[in-house]
Design a protein around this motif. Sequence first.
Motif, short mmCIF file in Angstrom:
data_model
loop_
_atom_site.label_atom_id
_atom_site.label_comp_id
_atom_site.label_asym_id
_atom_site.label_seq_id
_atom_site.Cartn_x
_atom_site.Cartn_y
_atom_site.Cartn_z
N SER A 174 0.81 -1.21 0.00
CA SER A 174 0.00 0.00 0.00
C SER A 174 0.84 1.26 0.00
CB SER A 174 -0.91 0.02 1.23
OG SER A 174 -0.15 0.26 2.38
N GLY A 175 2.05 1.18 0.50
CA GLY A 175 2.90 2.34 0.54
C GLY A 175 2.52 3.33 1.61
N ILE A 176 1.55 3.00 2.46
CA ILE A 176 1.11 3.93 3.50
C ILE A 176 2.08 3.89 4.67
CG2 ILE A 176 -0.67 4.33 5.23
CD1 ILE A 176 -2.74 3.61 3.25
N ASN A 177 2.63 5.03 5.02
CA ASN A 177 3.53 5.08 6.16
C ASN A 177 3.11 6.18 7.13
OD1 ASN A 177 4.18 7.32 4.68
ND2 ASN A 177 6.29 6.71 4.25
N PHE A 178 1.80 6.49 7.12
CA PHE A 178 1.25 7.49 8.02
C PHE A 178 -0.16 7.05 8.40
CE2 PHE A 178 0.55 8.65 3.62
CZ PHE A 178 -0.81 8.89 3.56
N LEU A 179 -0.71 7.65 9.44
CA LEU A 179 -2.04 7.28 9.90
C LEU A 179 -3.11 7.94 9.05
CD1 LEU A 179 -1.59 7.46 13.78
CD2 LEU A 179 -1.20 5.53 12.24
N VAL A 180 -4.20 7.21 8.82
CA VAL A 180 -5.34 7.74 8.08
C VAL A 180 -6.56 7.65 8.99
CG1 VAL A 180 -6.63 7.63 5.91
CG2 VAL A 180 -4.27 6.80 5.99
N PRO A 181 -6.69 8.57 9.95
CA PRO A 181 -7.76 8.47 10.96
C PRO A 181 -9.09 9.03 10.47
CG PRO A 181 -6.37 10.34 11.45
CD PRO A 181 -5.78 9.69 10.22
#
Length: 211
Positions: A4-11
């Motif tokens: 996914s490449g996500i390295n931060f929070l998605v709140p």
Amino acid sequence: MASSGINFLVPIISKTYCSSSQVVLWVRRRPHVPGGGGLVVMDCSQRVVFKVDGCGIIGKQGELITRDVQGEPILLIRQKGGIVQALSIHKQWKGYSYDYQGLQKLVFSIKEPNACFSRHNAIRISIEPKGSGGHGRDWDFEVKGYFPDRDCSILDPKGNVVAQVGVKEEIEKVMTSKDLYHVVVKPGMDQAFVFGVIAVLDYIHHESTTC
């Protein structure tokens, strides 16, 4: 599965439901009987993480409630109705979070293709307020695959998988009804949001959350 490449929070609902590492959660459908139905979400230790009440429990068609481990409501999802919706290319769902005072806040919208117009358009999800994603699209996530087969993914606008629904091969051999399946949630993704989307998928495919 693609990274996914996500390295931060998605709140989307709350950072409480985001994890810095990948999470595998299990979904069990409640018996689809009068006054029953809905979903139970568990971790790998079989501890309940979320519960989803469908209209068999709530008593209202087109309405779903996601609850936390204490049974407190954290997400209310409603299907928009009326003649305008019936004639629209898309059917719409609205997801509302609850604040500490119990007030509701619109956090996402789901566009479900109306079968009268097209069976091939993707289910797309917009985070509210619209335009906050900054990617030049009117949607932020989309669902690809076929949920009844327990083979679908939630993707971001770049095509990265942020959550994936599947069934372990050994379970599939003994449970053809797909009553138990797993969801892999990528790091940083809001798990409450993911299961809000899954609740809608369950409903529109006339499964356990419907009356």
